[in-house]
Motif scaffolding. Structure first.
Motif, PDB file in Angstrom:
ATOM      1  N   LEU A  73       0.839  -1.197   0.000  1.00 51.75           N
ATOM      2  CA  LEU A  73       0.000   0.000   0.000  1.00 51.75           C
ATOM      3  C   LEU A  73       0.872   1.245   0.000  1.00 51.75           C
ATOM      4  O   LEU A  73       2.007   1.217   0.478  1.00 51.75           O
ATOM      5  CB  LEU A  73      -0.847   0.061   1.279  1.00 51.75           C
ATOM      6  CG  LEU A  73      -2.053  -0.831   1.478  1.00 51.75           C
ATOM      7  CD1 LEU A  73      -2.439  -0.769   2.942  1.00 51.75           C
ATOM      8  CD2 LEU A  73      -3.207  -0.379   0.608  1.00 51.75           C
ATOM      9  N   ARG A  74       0.297   2.329  -0.459  1.00 49.88           N
ATOM     10  CA  ARG A  74       0.861   3.640  -0.123  1.00 49.88           C
ATOM     11  C   ARG A  74      -0.298   4.518   0.336  1.00 49.88           C
ATOM     12  O   ARG A  74      -1.414   4.416  -0.175  1.00 49.88           O
ATOM     13  CB  ARG A  74       1.619   4.250  -1.294  1.00 49.88           C
ATOM     14  CG  ARG A  74       0.808   4.615  -2.512  1.00 49.88           C
ATOM     15  CD  ARG A  74       1.695   5.399  -3.487  1.00 49.88           C
ATOM     16  NE  ARG A  74       0.980   5.777  -4.692  1.00 49.88           N
ATOM     17  CZ  ARG A  74       1.041   5.114  -5.837  1.00 49.88           C
ATOM     18  NH1 ARG A  74       1.808   4.041  -5.930  1.00 49.88           N
ATOM     19  NH2 ARG A  74       0.361   5.514  -6.888  1.00 49.88           N
ATOM     20  N   LEU A  75      -0.006   5.367   1.302  1.00 48.24           N
ATOM     21  CA  LEU A  75      -1.031   6.252   1.855  1.00 48.24           C
ATOM     22  C   LEU A  75      -0.370   7.468   2.486  1.00 48.24           C
ATOM     23  O   LEU A  75       0.820   7.473   2.775  1.00 48.24           O
ATOM     24  CB  LEU A  75      -1.901   5.504   2.887  1.00 48.24           C
ATOM     25  CG  LEU A  75      -1.215   4.741   4.024  1.00 48.24           C
ATOM     26  CD1 LEU A  75      -0.794   5.681   5.150  1.00 48.24           C
ATOM     27  CD2 LEU A  75      -2.152   3.673   4.589  1.00 48.24           C
ATOM     28  N   MET A  76      -1.168   8.505   2.689  1.00 44.53           N
ATOM     29  CA  MET A  76      -0.710   9.678   3.414  1.00 44.53           C
ATOM     30  C   MET A  76      -1.069   9.480   4.882  1.00 44.53           C
ATOM     31  O   MET A  76      -2.165   9.037   5.209  1.00 44.53           O
ATOM     32  CB  MET A  76      -1.383  10.940   2.883  1.00 44.53           C
ATOM     33  CG  MET A  76      -0.995  11.312   1.469  1.00 44.53           C
ATOM     34  SD  MET A  76       0.785  11.625   1.281  1.00 44.53           S
ATOM     35  CE  MET A  76       1.000  13.033   2.396  1.00 44.53           C
ATOM     36  N   TYR A  77      -0.112   9.833   5.763  1.00 34.49           N
ATOM     37  CA  TYR A  77      -0.354   9.619   7.191  1.00 34.49           C
ATOM     38  C   TYR A  77       0.019  10.861   7.981  1.00 34.49           C
ATOM     39  O   TYR A  77       1.051  11.506   7.726  1.00 34.49           O
ATOM     40  CB  TYR A  77       0.472   8.435   7.692  1.00 34.49           C
ATOM     41  CG  TYR A  77       0.078   7.992   9.083  1.00 34.49           C
ATOM     42  CD1 TYR A  77      -1.153   7.364   9.296  1.00 34.49           C
ATOM     43  CD2 TYR A  77       0.901   8.228  10.178  1.00 34.49           C
ATOM     44  CE1 TYR A  77      -1.543   6.973  10.568  1.00 34.49           C
ATOM     45  CE2 TYR A  77       0.525   7.831  11.449  1.00 34.49           C
ATOM     46  CZ  TYR A  77      -0.690   7.211  11.640  1.00 34.49           C
ATOM     47  OH  TYR A  77      -1.081   6.833  12.902  1.00 34.49           O
ATOM     48  N   CYS A  78      -0.835  11.180   8.958  1.00 40.38           N
ATOM     49  CA  CYS A  78      -0.612  12.313   9.838  1.00 40.38           C
ATOM     50  C   CYS A  78      -0.291  11.792  11.230  1.00 40.38           C
ATOM     51  O   CYS A  78      -1.131  11.109  11.843  1.00 40.38           O
ATOM     52  CB  CYS A  78      -1.862  13.204   9.867  1.00 40.38           C
ATOM     53  SG  CYS A  78      -1.683  14.691  10.865  1.00 40.38           S
ATOM     54  N   ASP A  79       0.918  12.062  11.741  1.00 39.15           N
ATOM     55  CA  ASP A  79       1.312  11.510  13.038  1.00 39.15           C
ATOM     56  C   ASP A  79       0.765  12.350  14.188  1.00 39.15           C
ATOM     57  O   ASP A  79       0.024  13.323  13.980  1.00 39.15           O
ATOM     58  CB  ASP A  79       2.836  11.356  13.133  1.00 39.15           C
ATOM     59  CG  ASP A  79       3.569  12.696  13.058  1.00 39.15           C
ATOM     60  OD1 ASP A  79       2.942  13.753  13.281  1.00 39.15           O
ATOM     61  OD2 ASP A  79       4.780  12.687  12.777  1.00 39.15           O
ATOM     62  N   ARG A  80       1.162  12.008  15.433  1.00 35.08           N
ATOM     63  CA  ARG A  80       0.621  12.689  16.624  1.00 35.08           C
ATOM     64  C   ARG A  80       0.948  14.176  16.632  1.00 35.08           C
ATOM     65  O   ARG A  80       0.203  14.981  17.184  1.00 35.08           O
ATOM     66  CB  ARG A  80       1.181  12.038  17.895  1.00 35.08           C
ATOM     67  CG  ARG A  80       0.567  10.707  18.232  1.00 35.08           C
ATOM     68  CD  ARG A  80       0.880  10.332  19.676  1.00 35.08           C
ATOM     69  NE  ARG A  80       2.311  10.222  19.921  1.00 35.08           N
ATOM     70  CZ  ARG A  80       2.996   9.102  19.781  1.00 35.08           C
ATOM     71  NH1 ARG A  80       2.385   7.994  19.385  1.00 35.08           N
ATOM     72  NH2 ARG A  80       4.293   9.060  20.032  1.00 35.08           N
ATOM     73  N   GLU A  81       2.087  14.545  16.036  1.00 33.24           N
ATOM     74  CA  GLU A  81       2.493  15.947  16.030  1.00 33.24           C
ATOM     75  C   GLU A  81       1.888  16.726  14.871  1.00 33.24           C
ATOM     76  O   GLU A  81       2.159  17.918  14.704  1.00 33.24           O
ATOM     77  CB  GLU A  81       4.021  16.049  15.954  1.00 33.24           C
ATOM     78  CG  GLU A  81       4.734  15.693  17.262  1.00 33.24           C
ATOM     79  CD  GLU A  81       4.682  14.210  17.552  1.00 33.24           C
ATOM     80  OE1 GLU A  81       4.778  13.410  16.592  1.00 33.24           O
ATOM     81  OE2 GLU A  81       4.536  13.845  18.727  1.00 33.24           O
ATOM     82  N   GLY A  82       1.094  16.050  14.039  1.00 36.64           N
ATOM     83  CA  GLY A  82       0.468  16.729  12.912  1.00 36.64           C
ATOM     84  C   GLY A  82       1.299  16.744  11.645  1.00 36.64           C
ATOM     85  O   GLY A  82       0.938  17.405  10.663  1.00 36.64           O
ATOM     86  N   ASN A  83       2.404  16.001  11.630  1.00 38.13           N
ATOM     87  CA  ASN A  83       3.251  15.935  10.439  1.00 38.13           C
ATOM     88  C   ASN A  83       2.687  14.930   9.441  1.00 38.13           C
ATOM     89  O   ASN A  83       2.385  13.785   9.793  1.00 38.13           O
ATOM     90  CB  ASN A  83       4.674  15.531  10.828  1.00 38.13           C
ATOM     91  CG  ASN A  83       5.294  16.496  11.831  1.00 38.13           C
ATOM     92  OD1 ASN A  83       5.228  17.704  11.653  1.00 38.13           O
ATOM     93  ND2 ASN A  83       5.884  15.952  12.881  1.00 38.13           N
TER      94      ASN A  83
END
Length: 315
Positions: free
Chosen positions: A155-165
């Motif tokens: 898969l490929r996807l866009m991910y937003c981590d806990r810090e909002g990055n």
């Protein structure tokens, strides 16, 4: 038995097993095999995809049609479906509440009176306890991720981590895990060369690439998620020895708030917290002897708390 009633019973039987022979169906319905064949023909004229396999081990089975066929549920199945749909409308972290409510309305409208009364008993006697409000998750994203897990497809996807990055991730998905009212994807992160967990509600634009995942040693996805939820996010991370065998420790509240590991006749608990006082109060409530191994700050706080408790008991 009237023909319409017999057809409904026949349809219900076809739902319960992968295949039925004509004699088996005839025996269940109390008719001849000739009548069974006629009823199968009637179901086909009503657009039910009933298929037949020839030979001594052949039989009748429901195939896949262009639309969902009518379902005939027994009492236990109907109650299970309604209760499950109620949970789906109660903020359990899946963006299917509207569809679940529509299905629930249709089911409750046709429930026989005796089932409706039993459902009211269940509703009156139960309460749902969670770790907070469910986080809405796009059901289309879940379907893409689930299919990639099953097919072992990258898969490929866009991910937003806990810090909002936000970042583009290239993953080899293993399993979806539902925990603490959220969905998590366990996958091998190709860019970071490590197994990671990803909150599905923080992912967007998932796309299966058609490339098969590599064969590699697989972790326990539940343990990875449990560690990510109960240990890794917290500044304070403690290791505690519970003087219970693992099987007994898993029956305590410790299994919900940390990661358990057998250590001889005892169990090691790894747990995280943002407040040492909360963690100490939790440990004191466990039904066994507790030994804080590290860090020193939690060990000292635990000792001080126990001393205060002992000092509060009259001699």
């Amino acid at each position: 038995m009237e023909t319409a009633t017999r057809l409904l019973r026949l349809l219900a039987l076809l739902h319960t097993r992968p295949s039925w022979t004509a004699p088996e169906l005839a025996d269940r319905l109390g008719v001849t095999t000739r009548t069974v064949r006629r009823d199968i023909a009637r179901l086909r004229r009503l657009d039910h995809p009933v298929q037949a396999s020839p030979g001594p081990h052949g039989g009748y089975q429901l195939g896949r049609g262009p639309e969902l066929p009518p379902l005939v549920l027994d009492d236990h199945e109907a109650l299970a479906a309604v209760v499950g749909l109620r949970f789906a409308t109660a903020g359990t972290g899946v963006g299917l509440a509207e569809a679940a409510l529509s299905a629930l309305t249709k089911l409750e409208r046709v429930l026989p009176e005796h089932l409706a009364e039993r459902l009211q008993d269940v509703q009156a006697a139960t309460v749902s306890v969670g770790f907070g409000a469910g986080v809405s998750t796009d059901p289309d994203h879940l379907l893409v991720l689930a299919q990639a897990c099953r097919r072992r497809e990258r898969l490929r996807l866009m991910y937003c981590d806990r810090e909002g990055n936000r970042s583009l991730r290239h993953l080899e998905p293993l399993r979806l895990v539902h925990a603490h009212w959220r969905w998590y994807l366990v996958a091998f992160d190709l860019d970071r060369d490590a197994w990671r967990t990803f909150r599905v509600d923080r992912a967007s634009a998932p796309l299966a690439t058609g490339v098969r995942s590599h064969d590699r040693e697989l972790p326990d996805p539940v343990e990875l998620v449990r560690s990510a939820v109960t240990v890794s996010p917290y500044e304070i991370q403690a290791t505690v020895r519970l003087h219970l065998p693992l099987a007994e420790a898993e029956q305590t509240q410790a299994v919900r708030f940390g990661v358990l590991e057998a250590d001889g006749d005892t169990t090691l608990l790894r747990a995280g917290a943002s407040d040492a006082g909360w963690l100490v109060r939790f440990l004191v409530g466990l039904p066994c002897r507790v030994e804080v191994l590290d860090p020193t700050s939690v060990r000292d706080a635990f000792r001080a708390h126990v001393e205060r408790l002992v000092g509060a008991v009259p001699a």
